[in-house]
Design an enzyme around this catalytic site. Structure first.
Site, mmCIF file in Angstrom:
data_model
loop_
_atom_site.group_PDB
_atom_site.id
_atom_site.type_symbol
_atom_site.label_atom_id
_atom_site.label_comp_id
_atom_site.label_asym_id
_atom_site.label_seq_id
_atom_site.Cartn_x
_atom_site.Cartn_y
_atom_site.Cartn_z
ATOM 1 N N SER A 139 25.908 14.750 -1.114
ATOM 2 C CA SER A 139 24.967 13.121 -0.904
ATOM 3 C C SER A 139 23.959 13.421 -0.048
ATOM 4 C CB SER A 139 25.414 12.822 0.547
ATOM 5 O OG SER A 139 24.812 11.743 0.770
ATOM 6 N N ASP A 193 19.450 8.541 -2.165
ATOM 7 C CA ASP A 193 19.354 9.954 -1.991
ATOM 8 C C ASP A 193 20.515 10.420 -3.137
ATOM 9 O OD1 ASP A 193 22.006 8.444 -1.202
ATOM 10 O OD2 ASP A 193 23.063 9.954 0.046
ATOM 11 N N ASP A 229 23.490 10.972 -3.812
ATOM 12 C CA ASP A 229 24.450 10.215 -4.680
ATOM 13 C C ASP A 229 24.698 8.800 -4.855
ATOM 14 O OD1 ASP A 229 25.387 9.982 -2.405
ATOM 15 O OD2 ASP A 229 27.563 10.050 -2.150
ATOM 16 N N ASP A 289 24.201 6.445 -2.374
ATOM 17 C CA ASP A 289 25.263 5.382 -2.052
ATOM 18 C C ASP A 289 24.301 5.332 0.091
ATOM 19 O OD1 ASP A 289 24.995 8.020 -0.044
ATOM 20 O OD2 ASP A 289 27.021 7.906 0.425
#
Length: 447
Positions: free
Chosen positions: A103, A242, A244, A246
């Site tokens: 992440s 960010d 990833d 999400d």
């Protein structure tokens, strides 16, 4: 194995250090394969996505080897956002989805997140069963039943079409100039493509991943560079994702940065007015600002709080039948559209609000006055527990007494890093700083 593998959001750690080693990933893959391929047939599928970290190659191969050794067929998506894995796990009729990502963490970290066949993250109970299998012996498939692995080249495009379908029909982004910061991460191709296809003038930032620059001085955790580009380009707003994708942080046309709380307030208010907010309830975590709670209460709406982690937000939403939730950090969950936080989708919803109201970002992102909030992180050595010491307990007790009736205090361990997070809210800035710094000092003296 004495330590717990799964944390707040899957398995996470420094690459090539326990638990994020190729050996453990292989065992996790074989355990997950056996858990989901429990009837011995060869029709079972796993969807695997990743972000742009160098270690993603290693973990993709190790997981694939473990999964196929138990007879699972692996569909490899390559670099795609985490919400794309949730979407495609369900739409491709897979038994399980796996996202390889840490992440917002730096490149040397990585993680393994699981999605069930419905596209939602696995429950704690399912993760515990898989973890127990990792600690034991997993029976491999017979040679004739070993699974296959296949590259899926159009996963990004399937996700892009789904995200675009959530934008109001007949609307376009013509005339809007948008800075999009992809954090050199999983959305570095798809996010600029989606915005351009909807008609925006796109200024891409953080779209040159090299395996080691993900989240480095960019993205939702470091939005200052994107804010400067907004001012430099005269853009209407900035959207920061960010690693990833999400999470999302929005920057207005004046360069001011707004967190997820302001975006949730905007959406909750608009959805409530149009009758879309299920149960008149927004789900957020204990980290969300007291100002957001006051905003909801003033409108006769409810703020339901959970512990930190977007998976817990989603679990509460599903239990209560609510359709909007998120975190101050920028996870925005809209279960009408997606099964997990989706930064690009949330950014498009904000753009839709701009188009439909004709108001600038600076107006839409000032939904409530924040109660002053201070958050400090203190790193500690693994194996320690500073919160269990008498000195830290005494400091926390004293701070709670000082804030009684004036604010609130939240102390917690990070679920993904060896950090103690110390957060307080109070209208008195001096008192706010005093209580937080007092606890931080005690934790540091032990850590």
């Amino acid at each position: 194995m004495t330590s717990k593998l799964f944390g707040t959001d899957g398995v996470r750690g420094t690459a090539n250090t326990w638990p994020m080693t190729a050996e453990i990933a292989l065992k996790i893959g074989s355990a997950a394969g056996r858990y989901f391929r429990n009837d011995g047939s060869n029709g079972h599928r796993v969807v695997i996505g990743k972000d742009t970290r160098l270690s993603g190659y290693m973990f993709e191969n190790a997981l694939t080897a473990g999964l196929t050794s138990t007879g699972m067929n692996a569909l490899l998506l390559g670099p795609v956002p985490t919400p794309a894995v949730g979407l495609l796990t369900h739409s491709m009729r897979a038994d399980v989805g796996i996202m390889i990502s840490a992440s917002h963490n730096p490149h040397h970290d990585n993680g393994i997140k699981f999605f069930g066949p419905d596209g939602f993250k696995l429950s704690d109970e399912a993760e515990a069963e898989i973890e127990a299998m990792v600690a034991g012996e997993v029976e491999p498939a017979k040679a004739v039943n070993i699974g296959r692995a296949k590259r899926v080249d159009d996963g990004r495009f399937r996700y892009a079409e789904r995200v675009k379908s959530t934008f109001p029909q007949g609307r376009r982004l013509d005339g809007l100039k948008v800075v999009i910061d992809c954090a050199h991460g999983a959305a570095y191709k798809v996010a600029p493509e989606v915005l351009w296809e909807l008609g925006a003038t796109v200024i891409p930032v953080g779209v040159e991943p090299d395996g080691t620059n993900i989240n480095k001085n960019c993205g939702s955790t470091a939005p200052r560079h994107a804010a400067a580009r907004v001012l430099e380009e005269g853009a209407d707003l900035g959207i920061c994702l960010d690693g990833d994708a999400d999470r999302v942080i929005i920057i207005d046309e004046t360069g001011q940065i707004a967190d997820g709380d302001q975006l949730m307030a905007l959406m909750a208010g608009r959805w409530a007015e149009s009758g879309r907010l299920q149960g008149g309830t927004l789900v957020a975590t204990v980290m969300s600002n007291l100002g957001l709670e006051r905003f909801m209460t003033a409108r006769g709406l409810t703020l339901e709080r959970t512990k930190v982690g977007d998976r817990y937000v989603v679990e509460a939403m599903r239990r209560g039948g609510w359709n909007l939730g998120g975190e101050q950090s920028g996870h925005i969950v809209m279960t009408d559209y997606a099964t997990t936080g989706d930064g690009l989708l949330a950014g498009l919803q904000f753009l839709a609000a701009m188009i439909e109201t004709g108001k600038p970002a600076s107006t839409l992102l000032r939904q409530f006055d924040r109660v002053p909030q201070l958050l400090k992180n203190v790193r500690y050595a693994p194996g320690q527990d500073p919160l269990d010491t008498a000195a830290v307990k005494a400091a926390i007790s004293q701070a709670e007494g000082q804030l009684d009736g004036k604010g609130r205090l939240l102390i917690r361990k990070s679920g993904t890093e060896p950090l103690i997070r110390v957060m307080a809210e109070c209208e008195d800035d001096g008192l706010l700083s005093q209580v937080v710094e007092g606890i931080v000092a005690e934790v540091k003296s032990i850590a």
